[in-house]
Design an enzyme around this catalytic site. Structure first.
Site, short mmCIF file in Angstrom:
data_model
loop_
_atom_site.label_atom_id
_atom_site.label_comp_id
_atom_site.label_asym_id
_atom_site.label_seq_id
_atom_site.Cartn_x
_atom_site.Cartn_y
_atom_site.Cartn_z
N HIS A 1 0.86 -1.36 -0.09
CA HIS A 1 -0.03 0.10 -0.08
C HIS A 1 0.88 1.20 -0.02
CE1 HIS A 1 -3.43 2.49 0.33
NE2 HIS A 1 -4.24 1.84 0.95
N ASP B 1 -7.97 -7.29 -18.73
CA ASP B 1 -8.49 -8.26 -19.88
C ASP B 1 -6.88 -8.59 -20.18
OD1 ASP B 1 -8.92 -9.85 -21.90
OD2 ASP B 1 -10.12 -8.15 -22.76
#
Length: 457
Positions: free
Chosen positions: A151, A403
């Site tokens: 993070h 994708d």
């Protein structure tokens, strides 16, 4: 679900058509990076067949790391001794795994410790890689991608952009739009600085040990021993129709016996986020059995990219998040309608504007936090938040746009994080406009939450 690891390797950046850049440079973490959680965040994707081979995803990751070099580096100290990302090109962890069963046998995934098998195992040892990936293949041809990232290097928006870029690179398409990598210079304090808001007690606090004169403090005793209860993570699905009714309820008149919130008369209604989070705040407070006189506080992540003036590009790579902290009396919160909770949230989030972000930059750059021994309130070691809550919304992040060549994921979720009082919101995997909420609560409170979470009042 028995997961068999077949290989584990390091993938380094692959630079096309030119020499690799120097590996002796570093990028200092800025004030937003240093004030956020010092923790890894993990997510899970599921893709239906056909899927490209692992080698294609590995090559795509190498190309994406060449564009997002910081993910291939390591955390350390820069030349000035401050925390930095070392641009070492040391690489990301890439694990291949298999399950001797069809994915349908395990779907839908439940938020449980079993999900950790879909991520590289760290075995309790030190972790150097800032990105860790596990590709798990199922006999039906489905692919599950477990992605873990630090993070301190990037927030959800920036991480989502990287994941989309990885998909584009796997399909041998340009990884655009390119990331804006200027974290070291973008957020400079004003001259003279103007600290106009109270950042002590908000983003920073004095740690408990220092408040008690350096003595060790038993955090479990401070919360009444409640940490001994079991913490469970539960997924609740709010359908599109339920969300619409909830928003309508939040925007309706509270009735003759209750005055409207201060800003309600000037607004047409409350957003989906305000309505859903207001409902969850009330429901969790009731399930916990909190009563009048007990304060309950929400910690809400606020993306500053569109709030600062001029706006920070959506492609900015790094952390650009502060928090809003609406507070309510528990009894008042539960007894009043959801409109009251939504209004508290709206007002608190609205205050985290350009002026607030710039005031924070001035304070965090002043050296006051270091001189006073202050620490970030974003404390990953705090596993129990009761009577408070923390909510992270992924509703506007492009996680579903990934994708690799076989189409976008049909399923996406956060991995298992048993931190009591945390909530994650994301679009329903059904794609019908609903919202999924992952709520972490003590087992004793969870049953009551399940019973009342669909009651609209």
């Amino acid at each position: 679900m028995k997961v068999k690891i077949t290989s584990s390797k390091i993938v380094k950046p692959a630079y096309d058509g030119g020499a690799a850049p120097s590996t002796g440079e570093s990028v200092p973490l800025n004030v937003f990076d240093r004030v956020t959680y010092d923790v890894y965040i993990a997510v899970i994707y599921a893709f239906r067949p056909p899927n490209p081979p692992n080698a294609a995803l590995e090559q795509g990751l190498a190309r994406a790391l060449a564009v997002y070099r910081e993910w291939a580096g390591r955390l350390g100290d820069g030349p000035d001794g401050r925390p930095a990302v070392l641009l070492s090109d040391a690489g990301a962890r890439f694990v291949e795994a298999a399950v001797d069963a069809p994915l349908a046998r395990s779907m839908p995934f439940k938020p449980s410790p079993e999900l950790l098998r879909l991520h590289p195992s760290i075995d309790g040892g030190p972790v150097e890689e800032l990105v860790q990936v596990q590709l798990t293949r199922f006999t039906c041809g489905s692919l599950v991608v477990g992605f873990t990232a630090h993070h301190r290097v990037a927030d959800g928006q920036a991480t989502g952009n990287f994941l989309v870029a990885w998909g584009l690179a796997t399909r041998r398409l340009p990884a655009g739009p390119l990331p804006v990598c200027d974290r070291a210079t973008r957020f400079q304090p004003r001259d003279p600085p103007r600290v106009e808001f109270p950042h002590r007690g908000t983003e920073y606090h004095l740690p408990a040990a220092k408040r008690h004169g350096g003595e060790d403090v038993d955090e479990e005793e401070e919360i009444g021993g409640a940490a001994h209860d079991k913490i469970k993570v539960h997924k609740v699905l709010f359908t599109k129709e339920f969300v619409a009714r909830l928003k309508a309820r939040a925007s309706s008149s509270p009735g003759p016996d209750l005055p409207p919130p201060p800003t309600a008369q000037q607004r047409r209604g409350y957003s989906t986020f305000e309505s859903v989070v207001g409902h969850l705040w009330r429901t969790v407070t009731a399930a916990r059995g909190l009563g009048a006189g007990e304060a309950t506080k929400l910690r809400i992540s606020v993306n500053g990219r569109s709030r600062m003036r001029p706006p920070v590009p959506r492609e900015y790579f790094g952390n650009m998040v502060l928090w809003a902290f609406p507070v309510a009396d528990a009894g008042d919160l539960v007894s009043r309608p959801v409109q009251h909770a939504a209004d508290l949230i709206h007002r608190a989030v609205s205050r985290v504007d350009d002026a607030y972000f710039r005031s924070f930059v001035d304070f965090a750059s002043s050296g006051a936090a270091e001189a006073e021994g202050l620490a970030p309130t974003a404390d990953e070691s705090q596993v129990v938040l009761c009577p408070d809550l923390e909510v992270d919304s992924w509703l506007g992040i492009n996680f579903y746009d990934v994708d690799f060549g076989g189409g976008c994921p049909f399923y996406f979720m956060p991995s298992y994080l048993p931190m009591e009082g945390t909530m994650f919101l994301l679009p329903s995997f059904l794609g019908d406009g609903g919202i999924e909420a992952y709520v972490s609560l003590f087992e004793g409170h969870l049953e009551e939450f399940k019973r009342i979470c669909y009651n609209i009042a």
